[in-house]
Scaffold this active site. Sequence first.
Site, PDB file in Angstrom:
ATOM      1  N   PHE A 246       0.804  -0.950  -0.024  1.00  0.00           N
ATOM      2  CA  PHE A 246      -0.062   0.271   0.019  1.00  0.00           C
ATOM      3  C   PHE A 246       0.547   1.350  -0.019  1.00  0.00           C
ATOM      4  CE2 PHE A 246      -2.492  -2.794   2.490  1.00  0.00           C
ATOM      5  CZ  PHE A 246      -4.094  -2.567   1.227  1.00  0.00           C
ATOM      6  N   ASP A 247       0.573   2.281  -1.018  1.00  0.00           N
ATOM      7  CA  ASP A 247       1.264   3.905  -0.746  1.00  0.00           C
ATOM      8  C   ASP A 247       0.691   4.096  -0.145  1.00  0.00           C
ATOM      9  OD1 ASP A 247       2.220   5.949  -1.664  1.00  0.00           O
ATOM     10  OD2 ASP A 247       0.382   6.472  -2.256  1.00  0.00           O
ATOM     11  N   LEU A 248       0.900   4.759   1.085  1.00  0.00           N
ATOM     12  CA  LEU A 248       0.134   5.968   2.381  1.00  0.00           C
ATOM     13  C   LEU A 248      -0.345   7.004   1.596  1.00  0.00           C
ATOM     14  CD1 LEU A 248       0.109   5.426   5.468  1.00  0.00           C
ATOM     15  CD2 LEU A 248       2.143   7.160   5.338  1.00  0.00           C
ATOM     16  N   ASP A 249      -0.249   7.931   1.383  1.00  0.00           N
ATOM     17  CA  ASP A 249      -1.285   9.444   1.390  1.00  0.00           C
ATOM     18  C   ASP A 249      -1.482   8.757   0.312  1.00  0.00           C
ATOM     19  OD1 ASP A 249       1.112  10.343   3.142  1.00  0.00           O
ATOM     20  OD2 ASP A 249       2.775  11.373   2.325  1.00  0.00           O
TER      21      ASP A 249
END
Length: 215
Positions: free
Chosen positions: A9-12
């Site tokens: 998962f990317d965060l932002d």
Amino acid sequence: MKNYSVVLFDLDGTLSDPKIGITKSVQHALQKAGVMVNDLDELEPFIGPPLQVSFQEIYGFNDAQITQAISDYRERFTERGMFENKLYEDIPALLAHLKQQGYILTIATSKPTVFAEQIVKYFQLESYFDLVVGSHLDGSRSAKGEIIAEVLQQFDCYPKEQFIMIGDRKYDLIGARENQIDAIGVTYGFGSLEELKNEEPTYIVDHVNDLLKYL
């Protein structure tokens, strides 16, 4: 339907909406550099890419200016900005479901690892993630391809066909392609549908709950 084992998962813009914290911290850094930006919407392009890339591409800063701007950004971000952030609705339920199903969940972000880990802890998500990989504070390992490669190396007992990257910007999809893994582009973050389509991800989804269709 493919059989995935490791989800990156990317965060932002993928797990959380960090707009206020990031844009206000960028605004703070720009103000110190003599650049006044009153409309935070103008600073949304800073959400996703490495800061050094954005300061150079958007404002034409040289190396010395970039170093100073990142220092000024972090001055505000570490104090307040990282907590001016909110999880997207249904993210905790999604993570709990995936974990229960036996997936290995990781975060792959261009944000420095030390900040990403603090944000994960702030949202009380530590129990869901097996690994958090970000950039180094000195700006190295900031390209998404390098970050994804590190996750793959940590779980090299799995074939690439069992990895999938989820993100809201082209950088996430480009990084996945560089590492020959599948990718899902999410439209609820900060990248436009056109931006995502241009990178030809494996799938594109509009809502958090739609992710379950492909995992």
